[in-house]
Design a protein around this motif. Structure first.
Motif, PDB file in Angstrom:
ATOM      1  N   PRO A 111       0.741  -1.153   0.002  1.00 37.31           N
ATOM      2  CA  PRO A 111      -0.035   0.318  -0.028  1.00 37.31           C
ATOM      3  C   PRO A 111       1.083   1.075   0.395  1.00 37.31           C
ATOM      4  CG  PRO A 111      -0.635  -1.413   1.443  1.00 37.31           C
ATOM      5  CD  PRO A 111       0.776  -2.002   1.411  1.00 37.31           C
ATOM      6  N   ALA A 112       2.041   1.271   0.655  1.00 36.25           N
ATOM      7  CA  ALA A 112       2.682   2.051   1.381  1.00 36.25           C
ATOM      8  C   ALA A 112       3.646   2.840  -0.409  1.00 36.25           C
ATOM      9  CB  ALA A 112       3.897   1.961   1.451  1.00 36.25           C
ATOM     10  N   SER A 113       4.139   1.669  -1.475  1.00 33.46           N
ATOM     11  CA  SER A 113       4.192   1.905  -2.686  1.00 33.46           C
ATOM     12  C   SER A 113       3.418   2.464  -3.167  1.00 33.46           C
ATOM     13  CB  SER A 113       4.604   0.095  -3.322  1.00 33.46           C
ATOM     14  OG  SER A 113       5.090   0.126  -4.516  1.00 33.46           O
ATOM     15  N   VAL A 114       2.548   2.180  -3.480  1.00 34.93           N
ATOM     16  CA  VAL A 114       0.785   2.411  -4.440  1.00 34.93           C
ATOM     17  C   VAL A 114       0.917   3.692  -4.002  1.00 34.93           C
ATOM     18  CG1 VAL A 114      -1.492   2.410  -5.004  1.00 34.93           C
ATOM     19  CG2 VAL A 114      -0.403   0.415  -4.436  1.00 34.93           C
ATOM     20  N   VAL A 115       0.995   4.672  -2.537  1.00 32.54           N
ATOM     21  CA  VAL A 115       0.763   5.425  -2.698  1.00 32.54           C
ATOM     22  C   VAL A 115       1.985   6.551  -3.104  1.00 32.54           C
ATOM     23  CG1 VAL A 115       0.669   7.378  -0.500  1.00 32.54           C
ATOM     24  CG2 VAL A 115      -0.672   5.363  -0.114  1.00 32.54           C
ATOM     25  N   PHE A 116       3.484   6.132  -2.861  1.00 33.21           N
ATOM     26  CA  PHE A 116       3.535   6.699  -3.656  1.00 33.21           C
ATOM     27  C   PHE A 116       4.004   7.017  -4.483  1.00 33.21           C
ATOM     28  CE2 PHE A 116       5.788   5.937   0.687  1.00 33.21           C
ATOM     29  CZ  PHE A 116       5.905   7.130   1.621  1.00 33.21           C
ATOM     30  N   SER A 117       4.071   6.019  -5.872  1.00 36.73           N
ATOM     31  CA  SER A 117       3.685   5.611  -7.169  1.00 36.73           C
ATOM     32  C   SER A 117       2.566   7.209  -7.665  1.00 36.73           C
ATOM     33  CB  SER A 117       2.947   4.028  -7.479  1.00 36.73           C
ATOM     34  OG  SER A 117       4.115   3.537  -6.926  1.00 36.73           O
ATOM     35  N   VAL A 118       0.990   6.856  -6.906  1.00 37.88           N
ATOM     36  CA  VAL A 118       0.141   7.773  -6.866  1.00 37.88           C
ATOM     37  C   VAL A 118       0.617   9.791  -6.669  1.00 37.88           C
ATOM     38  CG1 VAL A 118      -1.560   8.906  -6.413  1.00 37.88           C
ATOM     39  CG2 VAL A 118      -1.575   6.417  -7.148  1.00 37.88           C
ATOM     40  N   LEU A 119       1.828   9.674  -5.910  1.00 43.84           N
ATOM     41  CA  LEU A 119       1.966  10.811  -5.440  1.00 43.84           C
ATOM     42  C   LEU A 119       3.718  11.331  -7.062  1.00 43.84           C
ATOM     43  CD1 LEU A 119       2.524  10.918  -1.669  1.00 43.84           C
ATOM     44  CD2 LEU A 119       1.704  11.947  -2.823  1.00 43.84           C
ATOM     45  N   SER A 120       3.735  10.414  -7.212  1.00 44.22           N
ATOM     46  CA  SER A 120       5.395  10.439  -8.092  1.00 44.22           C
ATOM     47  C   SER A 120       3.950  10.957  -9.245  1.00 44.22           C
ATOM     48  CB  SER A 120       5.992   9.734  -7.878  1.00 44.22           C
ATOM     49  OG  SER A 120       7.237   9.210  -9.252  1.00 44.22           O
ATOM     50  N   LEU A 121       3.297  10.180  -9.583  1.00 48.43           N
ATOM     51  CA  LEU A 121       2.877  10.605 -10.677  1.00 48.43           C
ATOM     52  C   LEU A 121       1.852  12.155 -10.243  1.00 48.43           C
ATOM     53  CD1 LEU A 121       1.112   9.356 -13.482  1.00 48.43           C
ATOM     54  CD2 LEU A 121      -0.737   8.744 -11.818  1.00 48.43           C
ATOM     55  N   ALA A 122       1.110  12.473  -9.681  1.00 46.34           N
ATOM     56  CA  ALA A 122       0.637  13.912  -9.643  1.00 46.34           C
ATOM     57  C   ALA A 122       2.062  14.218  -9.453  1.00 46.34           C
ATOM     58  CB  ALA A 122       0.569  13.410  -7.929  1.00 46.34           C
ATOM     59  N   MET A 123       3.102  14.449  -9.417  1.00 44.97           N
ATOM     60  CA  MET A 123       4.169  15.302  -8.839  1.00 44.97           C
ATOM     61  C   MET A 123       4.845  15.351 -10.244  1.00 44.97           C
ATOM     62  SD  MET A 123       4.485  16.820  -6.101  1.00 44.97           S
ATOM     63  CE  MET A 123       5.837  17.574  -7.138  1.00 44.97           C
ATOM     64  N   HIS A 124       4.615  14.368 -11.038  1.00 49.93           N
ATOM     65  CA  HIS A 124       4.535  14.968 -13.098  1.00 49.93           C
ATOM     66  C   HIS A 124       3.857  15.860 -14.076  1.00 49.93           C
ATOM     67  CE1 HIS A 124       8.073  11.225 -11.953  1.00 49.93           C
ATOM     68  NE2 HIS A 124       8.411  11.487 -13.036  1.00 49.93           N
ATOM     69  N   PHE A 125       2.602  15.019 -13.324  1.00 50.27           N
ATOM     70  CA  PHE A 125       1.414  15.757 -14.216  1.00 50.27           C
ATOM     71  C   PHE A 125       2.005  16.648 -13.797  1.00 50.27           C
ATOM     72  CE2 PHE A 125      -2.775  17.460 -13.870  1.00 50.27           C
ATOM     73  CZ  PHE A 125      -2.616  16.994 -15.265  1.00 50.27           C
ATOM     74  N   HIS A 126       1.890  17.418 -12.544  1.00 46.36           N
ATOM     75  CA  HIS A 126       1.789  18.798 -12.076  1.00 46.36           C
ATOM     76  C   HIS A 126       3.118  19.698 -12.845  1.00 46.36           C
ATOM     77  CE1 HIS A 126       3.112  22.397  -9.805  1.00 46.36           C
ATOM     78  NE2 HIS A 126       2.471  22.287  -9.714  1.00 46.36           N
ATOM     79  N   GLY A 127       4.375  18.558 -12.739  1.00 49.25           N
ATOM     80  CA  GLY A 127       5.174  19.458 -14.086  1.00 49.25           C
ATOM     81  C   GLY A 127       5.471  19.595 -15.589  1.00 49.25           C
ATOM     82  N   TRP A 128       4.817  18.189 -15.813  1.00 46.02           N
ATOM     83  CA  TRP A 128       4.212  18.894 -17.263  1.00 46.02           C
ATOM     84  C   TRP A 128       3.236  19.578 -17.442  1.00 46.02           C
ATOM     85  CZ3 TRP A 128       7.325  17.527 -21.142  1.00 46.02           C
ATOM     86  CH2 TRP A 128       7.589  15.944 -21.229  1.00 46.02           C
ATOM     87  N   LEU A 129       2.084  20.140 -16.624  1.00 37.78           N
ATOM     88  CA  LEU A 129       1.007  21.001 -16.811  1.00 37.78           C
ATOM     89  C   LEU A 129       1.974  22.399 -16.833  1.00 37.78           C
ATOM     90  CD1 LEU A 129      -2.064  21.808 -16.576  1.00 37.78           C
ATOM     91  CD2 LEU A 129      -1.918  21.397 -14.824  1.00 37.78           C
TER      92      LEU A 129
END
Length: 145
Positions: free
Chosen positions: A23-41
């Motif tokens: 579960p921690a891996s999933v949470v951190f992966s989602v946070l990483s995806l959100a940061m990548h999305f924010h960067g591209w945006l």
């Protein structure tokens, strides 16, 4: 009471037996995806709003501010200013010039000022590299060249 709480936590961790990392891996992966999305945006927004007056002003202001700060550092380093009172005497004129330039900014004049400050820094760093016996002198000569 504290021992009971501590024992319960240890028992809970033992029961998990390493199963809580998924579960921690999933949470951190989602946070990483959100940061990548924010960067591209933010990149797309920057490209889209490139010609807006406020972004131009902020871009030019940040460029002259960085050049002003690095000019202060190059003056202090080149002339080996170690006395605090002398350091305080060097910074205000440059800061006043940079601040007044930012307040009354003209696009054509801004480019001339930035180039002049950059060339002045190159000469100052070249002088410091010529006089100094620092072990990384050659790196500074590469940058100056």
């Amino acid at each position: 009471m504290e021992n009971t709480l501590e024992t319960d936590m240890v028992a809970m961790i033992r029961r998990a037996d390493g199963h809580c990392h998924e579960p921690a891996s999933v949470v951190f992966s989602v946070l990483s995806l959100a940061m990548h999305f924010h960067g591209w945006l933010s990149i797309f927004i920057t490209l889209y709003y490139k010609d807006v007056d406020i972004t131009k002003t902020l871009d030019y202001s940040s460029a002259i501010a960085i050049l002003g700060f690095s000019l202060i550092v190059s003056i202090l380093r080149t002339f080996d200013v170690r006395v605090e009172a002398a350091r305080v005497m060097v910074s205000p004129p440059v800061l006043a010039f940079v601040t007044s330039h930012i307040i009354s900014m003209f696009t054509g004049w801004n480019m001339i000022v930035c180039v002049a400050m950059g060339v002045a820094q190159l000469f100052l760093w070249a002088r410091w590299a010529a006089v100094s016996r620092h072990p990384s002198n050659w790196k500074l000569w590469v940058v100056v060249a």
